[in-house]
Enzyme design. Structure first.
Site, mmCIF file in Angstrom:
data_model
loop_
_atom_site.group_PDB
_atom_site.id
_atom_site.type_symbol
_atom_site.label_atom_id
_atom_site.label_comp_id
_atom_site.label_asym_id
_atom_site.label_seq_id
_atom_site.Cartn_x
_atom_site.Cartn_y
_atom_site.Cartn_z
ATOM 1 N N ILE A 134 0.868 -1.169 0.000
ATOM 2 C CA ILE A 134 0.000 0.000 0.000
ATOM 3 C C ILE A 134 0.909 1.223 0.000
ATOM 4 O O ILE A 134 2.053 1.164 0.446
ATOM 5 C CB ILE A 134 -0.977 0.013 1.194
ATOM 6 C CG1 ILE A 134 -0.253 -0.140 2.537
ATOM 7 C CG2 ILE A 134 -2.026 -1.069 1.049
ATOM 8 C CD1 ILE A 134 -1.176 -0.132 3.736
ATOM 9 N N ASP A 135 0.408 2.311 -0.541
ATOM 10 C CA ASP A 135 1.231 3.499 -0.718
ATOM 11 C C ASP A 135 1.757 4.032 0.608
ATOM 12 O O ASP A 135 1.167 3.808 1.670
ATOM 13 C CB ASP A 135 0.433 4.597 -1.423
ATOM 14 C CG ASP A 135 0.008 4.205 -2.823
ATOM 15 O OD1 ASP A 135 0.699 3.366 -3.423
ATOM 16 O OD2 ASP A 135 -1.004 4.736 -3.308
ATOM 17 N N LYS A 136 2.831 4.771 0.522
ATOM 18 C CA LYS A 136 3.467 5.359 1.713
ATOM 19 C C LYS A 136 2.462 6.078 2.609
ATOM 20 O O LYS A 136 2.446 5.882 3.824
ATOM 21 C CB LYS A 136 4.564 6.335 1.278
ATOM 22 C CG LYS A 136 5.157 7.151 2.422
ATOM 23 C CD LYS A 136 6.117 8.206 1.908
ATOM 24 C CE LYS A 136 6.614 9.105 3.039
ATOM 25 N NZ LYS A 136 7.510 10.181 2.549
#
EC number: 5.4.99.-
Length: 317
Positions: A134-136
Site C-alpha cells: 500500500i502506498d506510503k
C-alpha cells in the site's frame, strides 16, 4: 543449493510439467520453477523437457533448486504494529508515512527493513515476504508471508483475486451512489510518477459504496478486485472525485465552499491521501481456513470525519 527428487503421482497424469512442479514443490513460485526448467535445472527421467510438455505419471523428477538471498537491504530495529502472527503469516498495521519497500530516496527506514530484523529468515523470501503493498501515505492492513510456501499461496490467491481487501476513502466532492469502475490503468503518458486510466493499461476493477455524504465530500467503502499501483486514487480521480489530501491526483489544494473554521484547520493539516486499508481477508496457507482482520479508522481520518460532520450542522446561509 538443494537437489530435490520426487515421483510424479498418477493423479497428476496429463498435466503440464510446470503444473506438476507447482503441485510437488509448493515452496517455489510458478515463475521460479519455469525459469529453472528453461535453465535445464529440472530433469524428467533424466531428460530435460519443456514447461508445457505433459507427463503421464510415475516419472522421476529431479530439481536442482537454489535458495537465493533475494535482498541486500539492511535489517533495522523498527517497531511493527503486529495485528496477528503465526508460523506462516504476519499481519501488520502500517501507519501513514511508512514506506513499504526501499527505493529511490527511501533506502532505509522501510517496512522491509523492519521485517528483515523481525524475521531474519525473510532474507530468502521474495521482497522479505511482502506479498502486496500500500502506498506510503495510505494506512492499514498488510499481509506478510513468513515461508516460501505461504508466499506462494498468498501470491496465487492475489492472482486469482481471492484476497478480500476493503478500504475507507474520503473524496473531494459529493457522490450520488456507489458502483463499479472497470477501467484499465497504466503509466501516465507524460508524468512518469503518476498513473492514469488508459486503453492500453492493465485491467483494474474497483467496487465502491457510499457510507456517508457531507456537503462537499463523501466517505466511501472501496473493495479492490485487482491491485494496480495507485488504483483507488486513480479511479476516484477518473470519476472527478479525487481523495482528500492527495496532491498527485487532486491538483492544487482548494478550500471547499461552506467550510467552517474548524474544518478548514483540519483540512490544512491533513497531509496525506484520506485512504485506509480497513479490512483484509485470506485463505490461511496452512489450514485452508478463511481469516479476516479489520482495523478502526486511524485518528487523523477520524478527526477529519468529525470535522466534516460538525461542518454539516453549521448555518451556511
Amino acid at each position: 543449493m538443494a537437489i530435490l527428487t520426487a515421483d510424479v503421482p498418477l493423479e497428476l497424469a496429463g498435466k503440464r510439467l510446470d503444473q506438476v512442479l507447482v503441485e510437488i514443490f509448493p515452496d517455489y513460485s510458478r515463475n521460479k520453477l519455469q525459469t529453472w526448467v528453461k535453465a535445464g535445472r529440472v530433469t524428467v527421467d533424466s531428460e530435460q523437457l519443456k514447461a508445457k510438455d505433459r507427463l503421464v505419471g510415475g516419472e522421476e523428477l529431479i530439481l536442482d533448486a537454489e535458495a537465493e538471498e533475494v535482498t541486500e537491504y539492511l535489517a533495522e530495529n523498527i517497531p511493527l504494529d503486529i495485528i496477528y502472527e503465526d508460523e506462516d503469516i504476519l499481519i501488520v498495521n502500517k501507519p501513514a508515512g511508512f514506506v513499504v519497500h526501499p527505493g529511490a530516496g527511501n533506502w532505509s527506514g522501510t517496512l522491509q527493513n523492519a521485517l528483515l530484523f523481525h524475521l531474519p529468515d525473510a532474507v530468502t523470501i521474495p521482497r522479505s515476504g511482502i506479498v502486496h503493498r500500500i502506498d506510503k501515505d495510505t494506512s492499514g492492513l498488510l499481509m506478510v508471508a513468513k515461508t516460501l510456501a505461504a508466499h506462494h499461496s498468498l501470491v496465487e490467491q492475489l492472482q486469482a483475486r481471492e484476497i478480500h481487501r476493503e478500504y475507507l476513502a474520503i473524496t473531494i466532492g459529493r457522490m450520488t451512489g456507489g458502483g463499479t469502475l472497470n477501467e484499465p490503468i497504466g503509466r501516465h503518458p507524460t508524468e512518469r510518477m503518476k498513473f492514469a486510466v488508459r486503453d492500453n493499461g492493465k485491467p483494474a476493477v474497483t467496487h465502491y459504496r457510499v457510507l456517508e455524504r457531507f456537503l462537499r465530500n463523501t466517505l466511501l467503502q472501496v473493495k479492490l478486485e485487482t491491485g494496480r499501483t495507485h488504483q483507488i486514487r486513480v479511479h476516484m480521480a477518473h470519476l472527478r472525485l479525487p481523495l482528500v489530501g492527495d496532491p498527485m491526483y487532486s491538483g492544487r489544494f482548494q478550500m471547499p465552499k461552506d467550510c467552517g473554521q474548524e474544518l478548514e484547520k483540519v483540512l490544512r493539516s491533513f497531509k496525506r491521501q484520506a485512504l485506509h486499508a480497513e479490512k483484509l481477508g485470506l485463505i490461511h496457507p496452512r489450514t485452508g481456513e478463511y481469516c479476516e482482520w479489520q482495523l478502526p479508522v486511524p485518528p487523523d481520518m477520524q478527526e477529519l470525519l468529525t470535522a466534516l460532520r460538525a461542518n454539516d450542522t453549521l448555518d451556511h446561509s
